[in-house]
Scaffold this motif. Structure first.
Motif, short mmCIF file in Angstrom:
data_model
loop_
_atom_site.label_atom_id
_atom_site.label_comp_id
_atom_site.label_asym_id
_atom_site.label_seq_id
_atom_site.Cartn_x
_atom_site.Cartn_y
_atom_site.Cartn_z
N LEU A 206 9.74 18.47 5.82
CA LEU A 206 9.89 17.03 6.01
C LEU A 206 8.68 16.30 5.42
N VAL A 207 8.79 15.29 4.70
CA VAL A 207 7.70 14.73 3.95
C VAL A 207 7.73 13.18 3.99
N GLU A 208 6.86 12.54 4.18
CA GLU A 208 6.97 11.07 3.96
C GLU A 208 7.26 10.47 2.71
N SER A 209 7.78 9.28 2.61
CA SER A 209 8.14 8.63 1.25
C SER A 209 7.94 6.93 1.28
N THR A 210 6.72 6.60 2.03
CA THR A 210 6.35 5.33 2.29
C THR A 210 6.32 4.58 1.03
N TYR A 211 5.39 5.44 0.13
CA TYR A 211 4.85 4.87 -1.19
C TYR A 211 5.67 5.73 -2.32
N GLY A 212 6.82 6.11 -2.15
CA GLY A 212 7.53 7.30 -3.11
C GLY A 212 7.75 6.54 -4.25
N ASP A 213 7.80 5.17 -4.44
CA ASP A 213 8.04 4.64 -5.73
C ASP A 213 7.06 4.08 -6.51
N ARG A 214 5.65 4.37 -6.15
CA ARG A 214 4.68 3.75 -6.81
C ARG A 214 3.43 4.49 -6.58
N ASP A 215 2.58 4.35 -7.42
CA ASP A 215 1.00 4.82 -7.32
C ASP A 215 0.10 3.74 -6.83
N HIS A 216 -0.76 3.99 -5.89
CA HIS A 216 -1.80 2.96 -5.45
C HIS A 216 -2.52 2.56 -6.73
N GLU A 217 -3.06 1.37 -6.30
CA GLU A 217 -3.96 0.81 -7.67
C GLU A 217 -5.14 1.94 -7.89
N ARG A 218 -5.65 1.87 -8.95
CA ARG A 218 -6.86 2.71 -9.10
C ARG A 218 -8.10 2.29 -8.50
N VAL A 252 -12.41 -0.50 5.63
CA VAL A 252 -12.76 -2.01 5.23
C VAL A 252 -14.22 -2.37 5.64
N LEU A 253 -14.81 -1.66 6.67
CA LEU A 253 -16.25 -2.07 7.06
C LEU A 253 -16.87 -1.33 5.95
N TYR A 254 -16.68 0.08 5.63
CA TYR A 254 -17.32 0.63 4.74
C TYR A 254 -17.36 -0.01 3.36
N ALA A 394 -3.45 -12.34 0.18
CA ALA A 394 -3.85 -11.50 -0.86
C ALA A 394 -3.44 -9.86 -0.37
N LYS A 395 -3.56 -8.97 -1.15
CA LYS A 395 -3.01 -7.59 -0.77
C LYS A 395 -3.71 -6.51 -1.63
N ILE A 396 -4.38 -5.43 -0.91
CA ILE A 396 -5.01 -4.57 -1.66
C ILE A 396 -4.58 -3.16 -1.08
N ASP A 397 -3.63 -2.34 -2.10
CA ASP A 397 -3.06 -1.30 -1.67
C ASP A 397 -3.88 -0.11 -1.65
N SER A 398 -4.81 -0.16 -2.36
CA SER A 398 -5.94 1.12 -2.53
C SER A 398 -6.47 1.60 -1.19
N MET A 399 -6.40 0.62 -0.49
CA MET A 399 -7.07 1.04 0.77
C MET A 399 -6.26 1.59 2.07
#
Length: 458
Positions: A206-218, A252-254, A394-399
């Protein structure tokens, strides 16, 4: 023959629960809350499909609410068995579950006081006392150490890189069959947590597919975050970041601390307004324990997260004062999808003001306020009233702590051999369909997408 029933996270991203049955024994893998759409949230109130007192054990992959948040309810309904998890997950459950009970009680009191609930009196699904009782059933297990969860059913945990204590779970059956529950798969090369461990051979995966349609921002070395902070300062506003109290707050704090130290942003006041996040951050400096295996060696200390003007909001009074303040600042508050918690009070004040910015740094499930705002809603309902939206979104997917398409495929490629069956779970229809096509194209496998309540033979 064993059977597996998908009681959650089947063609949706919340409510993870998988009931494994073999030889008259029952083990529940994950015990999560449904979140988002009302039709999903109502499932939390439905009778459990089997009598809870017939379940031998529960096994938890990690401590996010969509994987553990139903546990106090299950225990209140009669489950009396052991709950197996890693030490890090046990620690974080000690924060997450009582906090969830308190929030539900507070929300019910608020709804009853202001008479905006459709049912009176409004009731919590469970309370803090229920959560504290459930914690007594936790038993922590070291990584890669098999334990018999029920007669004939052995489980072991391997690091998943998603959260402190997170794991994927391998279940072994008496007939030699092996089932790999991927839980939430983490990222590769992130600044705080270690990479996911390689997958192990299994007949069913069983594997998740939350972001199965995209790659995160570089990874842009934090430049997108720096730009958002600088823009908010120019407009004289606050930056409000709804963040999951355990996991995202630390990253985020990092990044804020790093941007400050490099002189790329001004040293603004940074307020963490979430009692649970405050406690979770303290775990980063607590006793050396098994959970430290999840962290990169250079990040074992709160100094990696404390910014120049760092402040943990300690009381409701301080939170109200912060909400009322108009001074430029960064405010990090939970919950990450704006479904509850103190962030709602900050949002009520910030959303109508065009000087303010709301930044989402994690996945926003369908039906949540976060998803509505990311999708461009011009008003949202908070505490029974409509709040207009004039602030910048605003949205940042890389995090994100969830593996993207490429990382899911990278992890699947570490399987020593092809599974007899691969099931895609923990995803919405679009990403799940896309991932199925990518898996077929790369590996030649034919993934299966189970429906809610479906039962399959193993």
């Amino acid at each position: 023959m064993a059977q597996l029933t998908f009681l959650g996270a089947a063609r949706t991203v919340t409510g993870s629960k998988y009931l494994l049955e073999h030889g008259g024994r029952r083990v529940l893998i994950d015990c999560g809350l449904f979140q988002g759409l009302k039709e999903l949230r109502l499932r939390n109130w439905a009778p459990f499909p089997v009598p809870p007192n017939t379940i031998d054990a529960v096994v938890l992959t990690h401590a996010h609410l969509d994987h553990v948040g139903y546990l106090p309810r299950l225990c209140a309904l009669g489950f009396r068995g052991k709950v197996y998890c890693t030490a890090g997950t046990a620690d974080l459950c000690g924060l997450v579950l009582p906090d969830s009970g308190r929030i539900q009680e507070e929300d019910a009191r608020f709804a009853n006081k202001h008479h905006f609930a459709k049912h009176e009196p409004a009731l919590p699904l469970y309370g803090e006392a229920d959560a504290l009782r459930a914690l007594k059933q936790l038993h922590h297990v070291k990584y890669d150490t098999p334990v018999e969860a029920a007669p004939g059913i052995t489980v072991s945990f391997s690091p998943a890189g998603h959260l402190l204590g997170s794991a994927y779970v391998l279940a072994r059956l008496p007939d030699g069959k092996r089932i790999l529950f991927g839980g939430d798969l983490g990222r590769y090369g992130r600044p705080v947590l270690r990479d996911p461990a390689d997958a192990v051979a299994a007949d069913l995966v069983l594997v998740e597919s939350t972001y199965g349609d995209r790659d995160h921002e570089r990874d842009d070395n934090g430049e997108a975050l720096a730009d958002i902070i600088r823009d908010t300062v120019r407009r004289g506003g606050k930056l409000l970041i709804p963040a999951f109290a355990i996991g995202r707050v630390g990253e985020v704090l990092y990044w804020v601390r790093r941007l400050e130290s490099e002189g790329r942003i001004p040293a603004l006041p940074v307020h963490v307004d979430s009692p649970m996040a405050n406690e979770a951050l303290r775990f980063y400096t607590a006793r050396v324990s098994e959970r430290d295996e999840d962290m990169r060696g250079e990040q074992k200390g709160v100094s990696a997260f404390a910014t120049a003007r760092f402040h943990l909001v300690a009381s409701p009074k301080q939170s109200k004062e912060l909400t009322a303040s108009r001074k430029p600042a960064i405010v990090i508050s939970s919950s990450g999808m704006a479904t509850g918690g103190r962030v709602l009070h900050h949002m009520t004040a910030a959303l109508p003001d065009p000087r303010q910015t709301v930044l989402f740094v994690g996945y926003q499930a369908v039906g949540t306020r976060g998803r509505l705002l990311v999708d461009g809603a011009r008003d949202v309902k908070i505490h029974g009233r409509h709040v207009p939206v004039a602030a910048r979104m605003a949205k940042i997917d890389s995090m994100s702590a969830h593996a993207d398409r490429g990382e899911i495929l990278r992890w699947l490629a570490t399987l020593p051999k092809a599974p007899a069956r691969l099931c895609l779970v923990h995803g919405e229809a679009g990403p799940m369909d896309a991932l199925r096509a990518f898996v077929t194209d790369r590996f030649g496998w034919q993934p299966y997408m189970p429906s809610h309540g479906e039962r399959i033979d193993v």
